[in-house]
Design an enzyme around this catalytic site. Structure first.
Site, PDB file in Angstrom:
ATOM      1  N   ASN A   1     -21.047  -4.208  -3.819  1.00 43.02           N
ATOM      2  CA  ASN A   1     -21.309  -4.763  -2.494  1.00 43.02           C
ATOM      3  C   ASN A   1     -20.146  -4.541  -1.528  1.00 43.02           C
ATOM      4  O   ASN A   1     -20.133  -5.082  -0.426  1.00 43.02           O
ATOM      5  CB  ASN A   1     -21.622  -6.264  -2.591  1.00 43.02           C
TER       6      ASN A   1
ATOM      7  N   MET B   1      -8.928  -3.940  -6.708  1.00 45.87           N
ATOM      8  CA  MET B   1      -8.979  -5.249  -6.050  1.00 45.87           C
ATOM      9  C   MET B   1      -8.517  -6.386  -6.938  1.00 45.87           C
ATOM     10  O   MET B   1      -8.024  -7.403  -6.448  1.00 45.87           O
ATOM     11  CB  MET B   1     -10.397  -5.501  -5.525  1.00 45.87           C
TER      12      MET B   1
ATOM     13  N   ARG C   1     -19.975  -9.315  -8.818  1.00 42.38           N
ATOM     14  CA  ARG C   1     -19.427 -10.519  -9.452  1.00 42.38           C
ATOM     15  C   ARG C   1     -20.483 -11.621  -9.537  1.00 42.38           C
ATOM     16  O   ARG C   1     -21.287 -11.795  -8.628  1.00 42.38           O
ATOM     17  CB  ARG C   1     -18.215 -11.025  -8.670  1.00 42.38           C
TER      18      ARG C   1
ATOM     19  N   GLY D   1      -9.780   2.127  -5.988  1.00 39.15           N
ATOM     20  CA  GLY D   1      -9.261   0.832  -5.564  1.00 39.15           C
ATOM     21  C   GLY D   1      -8.892  -0.007  -6.777  1.00 39.15           C
ATOM     22  O   GLY D   1      -9.211   0.340  -7.920  1.00 39.15           O
TER      23      GLY D   1
ATOM     24  N   TRP E   1      -7.992   9.253  -3.471  1.00 39.96           N
ATOM     25  CA  TRP E   1      -7.402   8.616  -2.294  1.00 39.96           C
ATOM     26  C   TRP E   1      -7.782   9.455  -1.093  1.00 39.96           C
ATOM     27  O   TRP E   1      -7.381  10.614  -0.976  1.00 39.96           O
ATOM     28  CB  TRP E   1      -5.880   8.542  -2.450  1.00 39.96           C
TER      29      TRP E   1
ATOM     30  N   ASN F   1     -15.532   4.367   4.138  1.00 37.19           N
ATOM     31  CA  ASN F   1     -16.525   4.020   3.124  1.00 37.19           C
ATOM     32  C   ASN F   1     -17.455   5.167   2.736  1.00 37.19           C
ATOM     33  O   ASN F   1     -17.501   5.565   1.575  1.00 37.19           O
ATOM     34  CB  ASN F   1     -17.330   2.807   3.587  1.00 37.19           C
TER      35      ASN F   1
ATOM     36  N   ARG G   1     -21.025 -14.971  -8.912  1.00 38.57           N
ATOM     37  CA  ARG G   1     -20.471 -16.090  -8.177  1.00 38.57           C
ATOM     38  C   ARG G   1     -21.558 -16.652  -7.275  1.00 38.57           C
ATOM     39  O   ARG G   1     -22.618 -16.021  -7.107  1.00 38.57           O
ATOM     40  CB  ARG G   1     -19.260 -15.646  -7.357  1.00 38.57           C
TER      41      ARG G   1
ATOM     42  N   TYR H   1       0.852  -1.184   0.000  1.00 35.90           N
ATOM     43  CA  TYR H   1       0.000   0.000   0.000  1.00 35.90           C
ATOM     44  C   TYR H   1       0.891   1.238   0.000  1.00 35.90           C
ATOM     45  O   TYR H   1       1.941   1.256   0.652  1.00 35.90           O
ATOM     46  CB  TYR H   1      -0.893  -0.007   1.247  1.00 35.90           C
TER      47      TYR H   1
END
Length: 444
Positions: free
Chosen positions: A251, A349, A274, A347, A372, A236, A276, A128
């Site tokens: 999510n 991920m 996603r 982000g 950021w 958040n 899944r 990071y």
């Protein structure tokens, strides 16, 4: 150096140093009988008093403050720390230590809740951008690791994990009483301060008040906000904070915040998750939060999906996109932005590069930039940060913002069994890094 009537206090003995002007040699002469007398004390008392001796040699003013209090103001604390970067379950350890009273411009807090965010894990791994300075400030003679018997003097500098959390002020320095008071609730005003701990001393300027003890005592603060809501307040919702908004990672904590902040403003959201196992349940939760439309990532790039989105927007524009994933799915999401649209990346991920076709930039004038929160905090004043927090709190108090879905994990602030505590905390870290949902430490 002038030492006037100093008294060295222990639990079983009181040793007085006469008023005098001491040279280093004269001081050493007095330390010899002191050390001989301390041999009669037990190990714990010896460690305490030896610490005073070290302070006496290097900082007489601090010595007078500590010796006058007889250590009664020291606070026992635990922290989840790391001295090297790597896999969290391999480098994180619990450090048991004591905290001195806060300095004049600082406060001492007891943490109530601290979440585990992806950025926190990346920070421990060393990947990071923001890397907290590793120091030896937490060490004291009584410090100990749950899994180490190393000598205090040889212990490496450490950093405390975590960037987000809510805490209660327990002690205040002499110059911050007009800013914060004992009993106030605060969140971190900047990143890298270390929140995976039971207690800590922080500069008052680095904290932002979320609940006032005065209002609570007067009954004016009727907020029934949960500690988890407040603990996840500073990352958040503040990252989320115009027609349509499109976002991936819907999510995630930020994704859910975008949905809930957009709804009362009348902004419609297109949310990508996603495909899944269990994605239907995820979609239903997002609808309950106020999501307008939902797509799965495997629908992106298909002609029928473009037509579906057009039917949703009815020629209204999608001016804003939020990206926390990267890679090809984000490229396809960017294609859905309207002319002069703006893609904001906060982000990555997938850890895949973001590619924007020249056609989007030339013919649709799509702009891309990063956000950021750490940099935003650094570039704005404490008053501006407080204003942002207050705005988000107002939304929460109107019950327009739901608690994030998470698992609560107990962190006992009074336990003496640090080995068991370390096992529990590392188990929580493993849950957070193995896809078992959002994990939050609850300090009790």
């Amino acid at each position: 150096m002038i030492l006037k009537g100093l008294t060295l206090a222990t639990q079983d003995a009181r040793i007085s140093i006469p008023r005098a002007v001491f040279s280093a040699r004269a001081l050493a002469t007095y330390m010899i009988p002191i050390s001989m007398h301390l041999q009669q004390l037990n190990t714990k008392q010896f460690q305490r008093t030896n610490h005073l001796n070290q302070v006496l040699m290097h900082d007489p003013k601090r010595f007078m403050s500590l010796s006058a209090s007889g250590f009664k103001d020291l606070t026992r604390a635990t922290a989840l720390v790391y001295s090297a970067y790597g896999r969290p379950n391999e480098v994180l350890k619990v450090l048991r230590h004591t905290l001195e009273p806060p300095s004049e411009d600082s406060v001492q807090v007891q943490f109530l809740a601290s979440p585990i965010n992806p950025a926190d894990i990346n920070q421990v791994e060393g990947v990071y951008p923001l890397k907290p300075a590793m120091t030896t400030q937490l060490y004291s003679p009584s410090s100990s690791f749950a899994t180490s018997n190393a000598d205090t003097d040889n212990r490496p500098p450490v950093a405390v994990g975590g960037n987000e959390g809510v805490a209660k002020v327990t002690k205040v320095g002499s110059k911050v009483g007009h800013i914060l008071k004992v009993g106030d609730w605060v969140v971190m005003g900047s990143a890298g301060l270390g929140t995976w701990r039971s207690h800590g001393n922080f500069k008052a300027k680095d904290l932002t008040k979320v609940r006032s003890v005065e209002k609570m005592n007067e009954g004016a603060d009727s907020s029934n906000l949960d500690v988890v809501q407040l603990a996840t307040l500073t990352v958040n919702p503040c990252t989320a904070y115009r027609d349509f908004v499109i976002q991936n990672g819907a999510n995630s904590g930020v994704g859910e915040a975008v949905i809930q902040l957009a709804k009362p403003l009348g902004v419609k959201t297109i949310n990508i998750i996603r495909n899944r196992p269990g994605h239907e349940e995820v979609a239903e939760r997002l609808r309950q939060l106020g999501a307008t439309y939902i797509l799965t990532d495997d629908q992106l790039g298909k002609l029928e999906t473009k037509e579906l989105v057009k039917s949703w927007t009815q020629n209204n524009q999608i001016k804003l996109g939020f990206n926390c994933v990267g890679g090809k799915p984000t490229t396809e999401m960017a294609r859905l932005l309207s002319k002069n649209g703006h893609l904001i990346t906060y982000g990555a991920m997938s850890r895949q590069p973001l590619t924007l076709p020249a056609s989007l930039q030339i013919f649709k004038n799509v702009h891309a930039s990063g956000f950021w929160l750490t940099a935003w905090n650094d570039e704005h004043s404490p008053e501006e940060r407080q204003d942002m927090i207050d705005n988000v709190l107002d939304v929460m108090k109107k019950e327009q913002f739901c608690e994030i879905k998470c698992s609560r994990n107990q962190w006992s602030v009074t336990t003496s069994d640090v080995a068991t505590l370390e096992g529990r905390l590392l188990d929580t870290i493993n849950k957070a890094t193995s896809g078992q949902g959002k994990q939050v430490f609850i300090m009790e």
